[in-house]
Design an enzyme around this catalytic site. Structure first.
Site, PDB file in Angstrom:
ATOM      1  N   ILE A 162     -16.656 -10.920 -78.657  1.00  0.00           N
ATOM      2  CA  ILE A 162     -17.906 -11.743 -78.572  1.00  0.00           C
ATOM      3  C   ILE A 162     -18.776 -11.036 -77.716  1.00  0.00           C
ATOM      4  O   ILE A 162     -19.913 -11.052 -77.787  1.00  0.00           O
ATOM      5  CB  ILE A 162     -17.424 -13.389 -77.766  1.00  0.00           C
ATOM      6  CG1 ILE A 162     -16.624 -13.870 -79.039  1.00  0.00           C
ATOM      7  CG2 ILE A 162     -18.723 -13.627 -77.261  1.00  0.00           C
ATOM      8  CD1 ILE A 162     -16.054 -15.244 -78.571  1.00  0.00           C
ATOM      9  N   ILE A 242     -19.656 -18.300 -71.441  1.00  0.00           N
ATOM     10  CA  ILE A 242     -19.337 -18.789 -72.597  1.00  0.00           C
ATOM     11  C   ILE A 242     -17.963 -18.772 -73.171  1.00  0.00           C
ATOM     12  O   ILE A 242     -17.325 -18.503 -74.233  1.00  0.00           O
ATOM     13  CB  ILE A 242     -20.415 -18.205 -73.828  1.00  0.00           C
ATOM     14  CG1 ILE A 242     -20.176 -16.429 -73.629  1.00  0.00           C
ATOM     15  CG2 ILE A 242     -21.604 -18.628 -73.701  1.00  0.00           C
ATOM     16  CD1 ILE A 242     -20.367 -15.790 -74.917  1.00  0.00           C
ATOM     17  N   SER A 243     -17.040 -18.537 -71.704  1.00  0.00           N
ATOM     18  CA  SER A 243     -15.711 -18.199 -72.021  1.00  0.00           C
ATOM     19  C   SER A 243     -14.716 -19.583 -71.798  1.00  0.00           C
ATOM     20  O   SER A 243     -14.645 -20.300 -72.797  1.00  0.00           O
ATOM     21  CB  SER A 243     -15.062 -16.889 -71.388  1.00  0.00           C
ATOM     22  OG  SER A 243     -15.210 -17.065 -69.979  1.00  0.00           O
ATOM     23  N   ARG A 244     -14.306 -19.611 -70.593  1.00  0.00           N
ATOM     24  CA  ARG A 244     -13.665 -20.879 -69.998  1.00  0.00           C
ATOM     25  C   ARG A 244     -14.163 -21.236 -68.899  1.00  0.00           C
ATOM     26  O   ARG A 244     -14.357 -20.363 -67.769  1.00  0.00           O
ATOM     27  CB  ARG A 244     -12.217 -20.631 -70.117  1.00  0.00           C
ATOM     28  CG  ARG A 244     -11.553 -20.536 -71.321  1.00  0.00           C
ATOM     29  CD  ARG A 244     -11.336 -21.694 -72.047  1.00  0.00           C
ATOM     30  NE  ARG A 244     -10.707 -21.790 -73.602  1.00  0.00           N
ATOM     31  CZ  ARG A 244     -11.355 -21.504 -74.772  1.00  0.00           C
ATOM     32  NH1 ARG A 244     -12.903 -21.361 -74.662  1.00  0.00           N
ATOM     33  NH2 ARG A 244     -10.771 -21.633 -75.888  1.00  0.00           N
ATOM     34  N   GLU A 273     -13.746 -30.772 -69.006  1.00  0.00           N
ATOM     35  CA  GLU A 273     -14.800 -30.939 -70.117  1.00  0.00           C
ATOM     36  C   GLU A 273     -14.612 -32.431 -70.648  1.00  0.00           C
ATOM     37  O   GLU A 273     -13.657 -32.480 -71.172  1.00  0.00           O
ATOM     38  CB  GLU A 273     -14.875 -29.966 -71.009  1.00  0.00           C
ATOM     39  CG  GLU A 273     -15.176 -28.559 -70.580  1.00  0.00           C
ATOM     40  CD  GLU A 273     -14.975 -27.448 -71.721  1.00  0.00           C
ATOM     41  OE1 GLU A 273     -14.680 -27.782 -72.817  1.00  0.00           O
ATOM     42  OE2 GLU A 273     -15.518 -26.464 -71.235  1.00  0.00           O
ATOM     43  N   HIS A 292     -19.599 -26.908 -74.710  1.00  0.00           N
ATOM     44  CA  HIS A 292     -18.683 -26.198 -75.309  1.00  0.00           C
ATOM     45  C   HIS A 292     -18.914 -26.076 -76.869  1.00  0.00           C
ATOM     46  O   HIS A 292     -18.047 -26.535 -77.899  1.00  0.00           O
ATOM     47  CB  HIS A 292     -16.998 -26.648 -75.084  1.00  0.00           C
ATOM     48  CG  HIS A 292     -16.163 -25.522 -75.313  1.00  0.00           C
ATOM     49  ND1 HIS A 292     -14.920 -25.438 -74.516  1.00  0.00           N
ATOM     50  CD2 HIS A 292     -16.113 -24.612 -76.162  1.00  0.00           C
ATOM     51  CE1 HIS A 292     -14.174 -24.500 -75.055  1.00  0.00           C
ATOM     52  NE2 HIS A 292     -15.061 -24.082 -75.721  1.00  0.00           N
ATOM     53  N   ILE A 293     -20.132 -25.639 -77.336  1.00  0.00           N
ATOM     54  CA  ILE A 293     -20.426 -25.358 -78.581  1.00  0.00           C
ATOM     55  C   ILE A 293     -20.598 -24.177 -79.059  1.00  0.00           C
ATOM     56  O   ILE A 293     -21.406 -24.018 -79.981  1.00  0.00           O
ATOM     57  CB  ILE A 293     -21.819 -26.364 -78.840  1.00  0.00           C
ATOM     58  CG1 ILE A 293     -22.726 -25.938 -77.811  1.00  0.00           C
ATOM     59  CG2 ILE A 293     -21.418 -27.858 -78.789  1.00  0.00           C
ATOM     60  CD1 ILE A 293     -24.267 -26.729 -77.942  1.00  0.00           C
ATOM     61  N   GLY A 294     -19.956 -23.252 -78.585  1.00  0.00           N
ATOM     62  CA  GLY A 294     -20.024 -21.742 -78.872  1.00  0.00           C
ATOM     63  C   GLY A 294     -19.900 -21.640 -80.278  1.00  0.00           C
ATOM     64  O   GLY A 294     -20.546 -21.039 -81.109  1.00  0.00           O
TER      65      GLY A 294
HETATM   66  O1  LIG Z   1     -11.982 -20.309 -78.051  1.00  0.00           O
HETATM   67  C1  LIG Z   1     -12.812 -20.828 -78.888  1.00  0.00           C
HETATM   68  O2  LIG Z   1     -12.939 -20.205 -79.924  1.00  0.00           O
HETATM   69  C2  LIG Z   1     -13.827 -21.863 -78.472  1.00  0.00           C
HETATM   70  O3  LIG Z   1     -14.025 -21.988 -77.200  1.00  0.00           O
HETATM   71  C3  LIG Z   1     -12.866 -23.010 -79.026  1.00  0.00           C
HETATM   72  O4  LIG Z   1     -11.871 -23.267 -78.164  1.00  0.00           O
END
Ligand SMILES: O=C(O)[C@H](O)CO
Length: 327
Positions: A162, A242-244, A273, A292-294
């Site tokens: 990513i 965009i991770s956690r 979340e 959390h819509i990556g």
């Molecule tokens: O890890 C992922 O791909 C997304 O954040 C969904 O958990």
């Protein structure tokens, strides 16, 4: 498969906010006998021996030791997405359960999401929208300006699939790219996107106009960005995650944003979340939060589902599991 019983697969729920998508059901139900957690709990004695796989969508159902003890014929856990921080791989392996995820398909969309957040926060898209639709005719005050992207320095923490795709996109936006990763990328990969390796995270934090987090959540990255790290960043810098959520100390982030230690944050992930509705992050003007819509596009979510089904089928047939995650 006519005449043969379809394998029983446990899912958290169907439809609703966190359930398996209704339009994925046609595909899944041709291959599996889906059992929701509710159905399982209502008929545990019969179903516990039947269930052979678990399909984890939105990190649900939660798998703990009690569930594993109750599912003696469980062979495979297929988890959507790349992150597997919600799974105890060693525990699963001790019960002889194999695990798969969908790490490749999510990377393009998640990188797009990183760029979307970077652009939205630097050009103040959410505030701009609110201004444009507001009944107030005070439109675009002269002191309301954004931050330029072209020529700015982007520091990427976590240069996996990513992170690297973010770098490819940022190059097209004429950004300078710094990165930190456990392992330095090959020279040719670095030069393809013009990325410069920072051995020390502190150097990256000090030099970047945008810091983008694309890290895996591990004990080493847990709250990696805390008060000290935020203070190292430029007061004009924007943090994108965009991770956690848990790679950032959220209390320290709130304080940094309130006290203008950094300029702004754009977060696709938080903890928990969703955030409680009275959480201070929700009240700050210099924050954009998405839910959390990556990887949340129609095509990607469909392929994730297909890949999960493929892994379950292979695992149950005793074949090598595509995208198996080893403990
Ligand atoms: O890890 C992922 O791909 C997304 O954040 C969904 O958990």
């Amino acid at each position: 498969m006519e005449g043969q019983e379809l394998p029983y697969v446990l899912v958290d729920s169907i439809g609703g906010r966190l359930g398996v998508y209704e339009d994925h059901l046609g595909f899944l139900k041709k291959r599996f006998h889906l059992i929701t957690m509710k159905e399982y709990l209502e008929n545990k004695t019969f179903l516990s021996k039947k269930i052979r796989a678990i399909y984890i969508w939105y990190h649900k159902p939660v798998i703990n030791e009690e569930l594993l003890q109750n599912l003696p014929n469980l062979k495979v856990v297929a988890s959507a997405g790349v992150g597997i921080d919600h799974l105890d791989l060693k525990l699963l392996s001790s019960y002889g359960v194999k695990v798969s995820n969908t790490p490749f398909i999510v990377s393009t969309d998640t990188a797009d999401m990183g760029m979307a957040l970077l652009l939205a926060s630097s050009r103040r898209l959410v505030e701009g929208h609110e201004m444009a639709v507001s009944p107030d005719t005070e439109y675009f005050p002269a002191d309301w300006l954004g931050v330029e992207v072209s020529g700015a320095t982007l520091g990427i923490l976590g240069m996996g699939k990513i992170g690297y795709k973010v770098a490819e996109r940022a190059k097209a936006f004429e950004m300078k790219i710094l990165y930190h990763n456990r392992n330095q990328r090959k020279k040719e990969e670095e030069s393809a996107v013009g990325a410069v390796y920072c051995k020390k995270i502190d150097d990256l934090l000090q030099q970047s106009d945008f810091v983008l987090l694309a890290l895996t959540l591990t004990p080493q990255t847990h709250k990696l960005i805390g008060k000290r790290e935020l203070e190292l960043m430029k007061p004009t810098a924007i943090l994108i995650n965009i991770s956690r959520g848990l790679v950032v100390d959220q209390d320290a982030l709130v304080e940094a944003l309130q006290n203008k230690v950094i300029k702004a944050a754009a977060l696709d992930v938080t903890y928990p979340e969703p955030l409680p509705r009275d959480h201070p992050l929700l009240k700050l003007k210099n924050v954009i939060i998405t839910p959390h819509i990556g990887s949340a596009t129609k095509k990607t979510r469909w392929i994730m589902m297909e890949e999960m089904a493929e892994s379950i089928e292979a695992g149950l047939a005793g074949l090598p599991i595509p995208r198996e995650v080893l403990p």
